[in-house]
Write a protein that holds these residues in place. Structure first.
Motif, PDB file in Angstrom:
ATOM      1  N   CYS A  77       1.069  -1.104   0.108  1.00  0.00           N
ATOM      2  CA  CYS A  77       0.078   0.098  -0.021  1.00  0.00           C
ATOM      3  C   CYS A  77       0.951   1.221   0.027  1.00  0.00           C
ATOM      4  O   CYS A  77       0.844   2.162  -0.649  1.00  0.00           O
ATOM      5  CB  CYS A  77      -0.902   0.104   1.137  1.00  0.00           C
ATOM      6  SG  CYS A  77      -2.195  -1.185   1.306  1.00  0.00           S
ATOM      7  N   ILE A  78       1.919   1.292   0.882  1.00  0.00           N
ATOM      8  CA  ILE A  78       2.690   2.350   1.013  1.00  0.00           C
ATOM      9  C   ILE A  78       3.531   2.613  -0.473  1.00  0.00           C
ATOM     10  O   ILE A  78       3.578   3.723  -0.720  1.00  0.00           O
ATOM     11  CB  ILE A  78       3.712   2.302   2.121  1.00  0.00           C
ATOM     12  CG1 ILE A  78       2.955   1.940   3.370  1.00  0.00           C
ATOM     13  CG2 ILE A  78       4.638   3.398   2.355  1.00  0.00           C
ATOM     14  CD1 ILE A  78       2.203   2.854   4.026  1.00  0.00           C
ATOM     15  N   ILE A 124      -3.447   4.136  -0.385  1.00  0.00           N
ATOM     16  CA  ILE A 124      -3.907   4.337   0.832  1.00  0.00           C
ATOM     17  C   ILE A 124      -5.105   4.621   1.260  1.00  0.00           C
ATOM     18  O   ILE A 124      -5.796   4.306   2.225  1.00  0.00           O
ATOM     19  CB  ILE A 124      -2.743   5.117   1.748  1.00  0.00           C
ATOM     20  CG1 ILE A 124      -2.964   6.580   1.293  1.00  0.00           C
ATOM     21  CG2 ILE A 124      -1.465   4.376   1.567  1.00  0.00           C
ATOM     22  CD1 ILE A 124      -2.152   7.461   2.117  1.00  0.00           C
ATOM     23  N   SER A 125      -5.964   5.050   0.411  1.00  0.00           N
ATOM     24  CA  SER A 125      -7.257   5.450   0.659  1.00  0.00           C
ATOM     25  C   SER A 125      -8.278   4.427   0.333  1.00  0.00           C
ATOM     26  O   SER A 125      -7.934   3.297   0.409  1.00  0.00           O
ATOM     27  CB  SER A 125      -7.694   6.894  -0.189  1.00  0.00           C
ATOM     28  OG  SER A 125      -7.873   6.291  -1.562  1.00  0.00           O
ATOM     29  N   SER A 126      -9.637   4.562   0.102  1.00  0.00           N
ATOM     30  CA  SER A 126     -10.401   3.641  -0.068  1.00  0.00           C
ATOM     31  C   SER A 126     -10.487   3.214  -1.757  1.00  0.00           C
ATOM     32  O   SER A 126     -11.226   2.540  -1.982  1.00  0.00           O
ATOM     33  CB  SER A 126     -11.972   4.156   0.291  1.00  0.00           C
ATOM     34  OG  SER A 126     -12.325   5.360  -0.575  1.00  0.00           O
ATOM     35  N   GLU A 127      -9.601   3.669  -2.492  1.00  0.00           N
ATOM     36  CA  GLU A 127      -9.375   3.143  -3.710  1.00  0.00           C
ATOM     37  C   GLU A 127      -8.093   2.079  -3.554  1.00  0.00           C
ATOM     38  O   GLU A 127      -7.390   2.561  -2.579  1.00  0.00           O
ATOM     39  CB  GLU A 127      -8.996   4.233  -4.723  1.00  0.00           C
ATOM     40  CG  GLU A 127      -9.971   5.494  -4.701  1.00  0.00           C
ATOM     41  CD  GLU A 127     -11.204   5.014  -5.705  1.00  0.00           C
ATOM     42  OE1 GLU A 127     -11.184   4.496  -6.860  1.00  0.00           O
ATOM     43  OE2 GLU A 127     -12.393   5.516  -5.260  1.00  0.00           O
ATOM     44  N   GLY A 128      -8.251   1.222  -4.342  1.00  0.00           N
ATOM     45  CA  GLY A 128      -7.093   0.431  -4.078  1.00  0.00           C
ATOM     46  C   GLY A 128      -7.396  -1.198  -4.399  1.00  0.00           C
ATOM     47  O   GLY A 128      -8.465  -1.446  -3.889  1.00  0.00           O
ATOM     48  N   PRO A 129      -6.670  -1.882  -4.719  1.00  0.00           N
ATOM     49  CA  PRO A 129      -6.986  -3.377  -5.206  1.00  0.00           C
ATOM     50  C   PRO A 129      -7.185  -4.235  -3.854  1.00  0.00           C
ATOM     51  O   PRO A 129      -7.933  -5.190  -4.067  1.00  0.00           O
ATOM     52  CB  PRO A 129      -5.621  -3.712  -5.758  1.00  0.00           C
ATOM     53  CG  PRO A 129      -4.813  -3.223  -5.337  1.00  0.00           C
ATOM     54  CD  PRO A 129      -5.203  -1.678  -4.991  1.00  0.00           C
ATOM     55  N   PHE A 130      -6.828  -3.843  -2.897  1.00  0.00           N
ATOM     56  CA  PHE A 130      -6.928  -4.941  -1.687  1.00  0.00           C
ATOM     57  C   PHE A 130      -8.125  -4.666  -1.070  1.00  0.00           C
ATOM     58  O   PHE A 130      -8.960  -5.968  -0.702  1.00  0.00           O
ATOM     59  CB  PHE A 130      -6.127  -4.489  -0.331  1.00  0.00           C
ATOM     60  CG  PHE A 130      -4.623  -4.859  -0.646  1.00  0.00           C
ATOM     61  CD1 PHE A 130      -4.428  -6.421  -0.847  1.00  0.00           C
ATOM     62  CD2 PHE A 130      -3.728  -3.923  -0.488  1.00  0.00           C
ATOM     63  CE1 PHE A 130      -2.987  -6.838  -1.132  1.00  0.00           C
ATOM     64  CE2 PHE A 130      -2.441  -4.345  -0.936  1.00  0.00           C
ATOM     65  CZ  PHE A 130      -1.950  -5.749  -0.935  1.00  0.00           C
ATOM     66  N   TYR A 150     -18.347   5.737   5.274  1.00  0.00           N
ATOM     67  CA  TYR A 150     -18.031   4.761   6.016  1.00  0.00           C
ATOM     68  C   TYR A 150     -17.114   3.887   5.265  1.00  0.00           C
ATOM     69  O   TYR A 150     -17.065   2.639   5.328  1.00  0.00           O
ATOM     70  CB  TYR A 150     -19.155   3.886   6.327  1.00  0.00           C
ATOM     71  CG  TYR A 150     -20.118   4.257   7.525  1.00  0.00           C
ATOM     72  CD1 TYR A 150     -19.610   5.192   8.553  1.00  0.00           C
ATOM     73  CD2 TYR A 150     -21.391   3.845   7.758  1.00  0.00           C
ATOM     74  CE1 TYR A 150     -20.278   5.718   9.459  1.00  0.00           C
ATOM     75  CE2 TYR A 150     -22.217   4.348   8.741  1.00  0.00           C
ATOM     76  CZ  TYR A 150     -21.533   5.065   9.676  1.00  0.00           C
ATOM     77  OH  TYR A 150     -22.537   5.657  10.797  1.00  0.00           O
ATOM     78  N   ARG A 151     -16.288   4.570   4.284  1.00  0.00           N
ATOM     79  CA  ARG A 151     -15.416   3.711   3.581  1.00  0.00           C
ATOM     80  C   ARG A 151     -14.189   2.870   4.384  1.00  0.00           C
ATOM     81  O   ARG A 151     -13.815   3.312   5.284  1.00  0.00           O
ATOM     82  CB  ARG A 151     -14.626   4.444   2.538  1.00  0.00           C
ATOM     83  CG  ARG A 151     -15.969   5.056   1.628  1.00  0.00           C
ATOM     84  CD  ARG A 151     -15.288   5.955   0.412  1.00  0.00           C
ATOM     85  NE  ARG A 151     -14.587   7.205   0.756  1.00  0.00           N
ATOM     86  CZ  ARG A 151     -14.925   8.614   0.692  1.00  0.00           C
ATOM     87  NH1 ARG A 151     -16.139   8.802   0.402  1.00  0.00           N
ATOM     88  NH2 ARG A 151     -14.025   9.414   1.081  1.00  0.00           N
ATOM     89  N   MET A 152     -13.728   1.828   3.864  1.00  0.00           N
ATOM     90  CA  MET A 152     -12.566   1.049   4.515  1.00  0.00           C
ATOM     91  C   MET A 152     -11.444   1.640   3.462  1.00  0.00           C
ATOM     92  O   MET A 152     -11.660   1.860   2.305  1.00  0.00           O
ATOM     93  CB  MET A 152     -12.944  -0.429   4.329  1.00  0.00           C
ATOM     94  CG  MET A 152     -11.524  -1.381   4.660  1.00  0.00           C
ATOM     95  SD  MET A 152     -11.761  -2.864   4.524  1.00  0.00           S
ATOM     96  CE  MET A 152     -12.458  -3.579   6.006  1.00  0.00           C
ATOM     97  N   THR A 153     -10.306   1.699   4.275  1.00  0.00           N
ATOM     98  CA  THR A 153      -9.021   2.055   3.406  1.00  0.00           C
ATOM     99  C   THR A 153      -8.509   0.681   2.778  1.00  0.00           C
ATOM    100  O   THR A 153      -8.464  -0.401   3.325  1.00  0.00           O
ATOM    101  CB  THR A 153      -7.847   2.824   4.364  1.00  0.00           C
ATOM    102  OG1 THR A 153      -7.664   2.013   5.036  1.00  0.00           O
ATOM    103  CG2 THR A 153      -8.499   4.003   4.984  1.00  0.00           C
ATOM    104  N   ASN A 154      -7.697   1.106   1.924  1.00  0.00           N
ATOM    105  CA  ASN A 154      -6.763  -0.014   1.342  1.00  0.00           C
ATOM    106  C   ASN A 154      -5.941  -1.043   2.325  1.00  0.00           C
ATOM    107  O   ASN A 154      -5.541  -1.935   2.079  1.00  0.00           O
ATOM    108  CB  ASN A 154      -6.124   0.392   0.046  1.00  0.00           C
ATOM    109  CG  ASN A 154      -5.732  -0.567  -1.052  1.00  0.00           C
ATOM    110  OD1 ASN A 154      -6.416  -1.553  -1.330  1.00  0.00           O
ATOM    111  ND2 ASN A 154      -4.235  -0.581  -1.301  1.00  0.00           N
ATOM    112  N   MET A 155      -5.671   0.260   3.037  1.00  0.00           N
ATOM    113  CA  MET A 155      -4.553  -0.531   4.411  1.00  0.00           C
ATOM    114  C   MET A 155      -5.187  -1.403   5.426  1.00  0.00           C
ATOM    115  O   MET A 155      -4.883  -2.469   5.795  1.00  0.00           O
ATOM    116  CB  MET A 155      -3.847   0.862   5.110  1.00  0.00           C
ATOM    117  CG  MET A 155      -3.205   1.672   4.315  1.00  0.00           C
ATOM    118  SD  MET A 155      -2.313   2.930   5.221  1.00  0.00           S
ATOM    119  CE  MET A 155      -3.745   3.999   5.481  1.00  0.00           C
ATOM    120  N   GLN A 156      -6.322  -1.196   5.513  1.00  0.00           N
ATOM    121  CA  GLN A 156      -7.178  -1.940   6.538  1.00  0.00           C
ATOM    122  C   GLN A 156      -7.498  -3.305   5.571  1.00  0.00           C
ATOM    123  O   GLN A 156      -7.374  -4.243   6.085  1.00  0.00           O
ATOM    124  CB  GLN A 156      -8.596  -1.297   6.729  1.00  0.00           C
ATOM    125  CG  GLN A 156      -8.398  -0.117   7.871  1.00  0.00           C
ATOM    126  CD  GLN A 156      -9.784   0.576   7.950  1.00  0.00           C
ATOM    127  OE1 GLN A 156     -10.259   1.283   7.103  1.00  0.00           O
ATOM    128  NE2 GLN A 156     -10.400   0.313   8.946  1.00  0.00           N
TER     129      GLN A 156
END
Ligand SMILES: *Cc1c(COP(=O)(O)O)cnc(C)c1O
Length: 366
Positions: free
Chosen positions: A20-21, A26-32, A226-232
């Motif tokens: 992620c880093i 790191i936000s709620s966009e991202g593949p995880f 209530y979005r989850m982050t890519n890091m979470q």
């Protein structure tokens, strides 16, 4: 100090988080996020998983997505965390409470039907501490009275009822990934359902109710961020890879306590199994015969630097709801007793066998 909970973060958590880093996602966009949603949904056997910032947020979204509103009645257990009741009250609907089963501490399913009225729209079940609710009678009532089923499976990742995954029963079901759950994402939650339109509505409500097709920044209803982050999600995904190992470890902890405490007098220990499930010991919970015994035991354990937590406090005895005029003169004797006399022992995934032995020997000494 032996804490009540220590998470276990020894898989791909650091690797995925580093990605992620390194990639800047790191936000709620991202593949995880998508990957975590899809893999969790596949594990539970649902069509859709919608990741959100925590389990309470998942309940807010679920209740609103089902269009529950002012005056609607939702039947639920009085003995639970406040989150489901809070979500119901916040949309103007009314929680209708049911007492607990003395042996499993879950909602007493034999008392649900008497609570159904013409205003009842849904039954909300909460699987508590490691054993699932007896779902068959609940499913029959939902069918007979045409009621929605909401399933709070926040403590029940990987548990099954008659072989079917918890979190797969509700019209809408939710999980939490708080660090004391079987798998964690730091903070986090997920909504599960099979209905495409309902899933779409949940995705919209978690994202400020942005329209998917209309002009951005024009809103037709209110939602939440209530979005989850890519890091979470990175941590959650790494944890999900180890869910079966975590469950086996929790069962081992439960078994060690069961064996070590079998001659302990004055306490009710968790049921190792029921007709429909084997306990997964989300926490190792016990109920003292008297409140005085519970208080004395907790105090002595704390003096020995052993962490404990009291049981949930009943919804009908919550000052915040009493101030609103809810649940006046209601009484649920089983739930009131377990709320006062119950507590749980250190049962986190990071607990060592040596620590478990220390807790057992201290309890037996008492
Ligand atoms: C943990 C929990 C929740 C809330 O989850 P958070 O992620 O802490 O908001 C809801 N319901 C039950 C039964 C829980 O145990």
């Amino acid at each position: 100090m032996i804490p009540v909970n220590t998470p276990l973060l020894n898989g791909n958590e650091l690797k995925y988080l580093t990605q992620c880093i390194e990639t800047g996602w790191i936000s709620s966009e991202g593949p995880f996020i998508k990957s975590f949603e899809e893999k969790m949904a596949a594990y539970v056997g649902r069509k859709h998983g919608i990741a959100v910032s925590n389990g309470s947020a998942a309940l807010d979204v679920a209740i609103k997505a089902l269009n529950l509103s002012k005056g609607d009645e939702v039947i639920m257990p009085t003995f639970t965390i406040i989150s489901p009741a809070q979500s119901i009250v916040n949309v103007g609907a009314v929680p209708v409470l049911v007492d607990s089963d003395a042996s499993t501490w879950n909602i007493d399913v034999t008392q649900i039907e008497a609570k159904i009225t013409s205003k009842t729209k849904a039954i909300l079940v909460v699987h508590i501490y490691g054993l699932p609710v007896d779902m068959q009678p609940v499913l029959e009532l939902c069918k007979k009275y045409n009621l929605l089923l909401i399933e709070d499976a926040a403590e029940m990742h990987g548990q099954t009822y008659n072989g079917q995954q918890c979190g797969s029963f509700g019209d809408i079901s939710i999980f939490s990934f708080y660090p004391n759950k079987h798998i964690t994402s730091g903070e986090g939650g997920m909504i599960m359902c099979n209905d495409d339109a309902l899933a779409e509505r949940c995705r919209k409500l978690r994202n400020l109710a942005f329209e998917t097709n209309g002009r951005r920044f024009i809103h037709y209803e209110l939602g939440w961020n209530y979005r989850m982050t890519n890091m979470q999600a990175a941590i959650g995904l790494a944890q999900l890879e180890k869910l079966d190992i975590h469950i086996a470890k929790k069962r081992k902890i439960g078994k060690l306590y069961d064996e070590g405490l079998k001659d302990l007098k004055g306490f009710q220990l968790p049921l190792p199994q029921t007709d429909y499930a084997e306990n997964i010991y989300w926490v190792y919970a016990m109920v003292a015969e008297t409140e005085a015994l519970a208080n004395k035991t907790v105090q002595k354990l704390n003096e020995a630097k052993i962490g404990t937590r009291p049981f949930f406090w009943c919804m009908h005895e919550q000052p915040v709801f009493q101030k609103m005029g809810l649940f006046k003169n209601e009484s649920y004797p089983v739930a009131e007793k377990i709320a006062r006399n119950g507590f749980y022992l250190p049962s986190g995934l990071g607990l060592s066998e040596g620590e478990i032995e220390l807790v057992i020997s201290n309890l037996m000494k008492l």
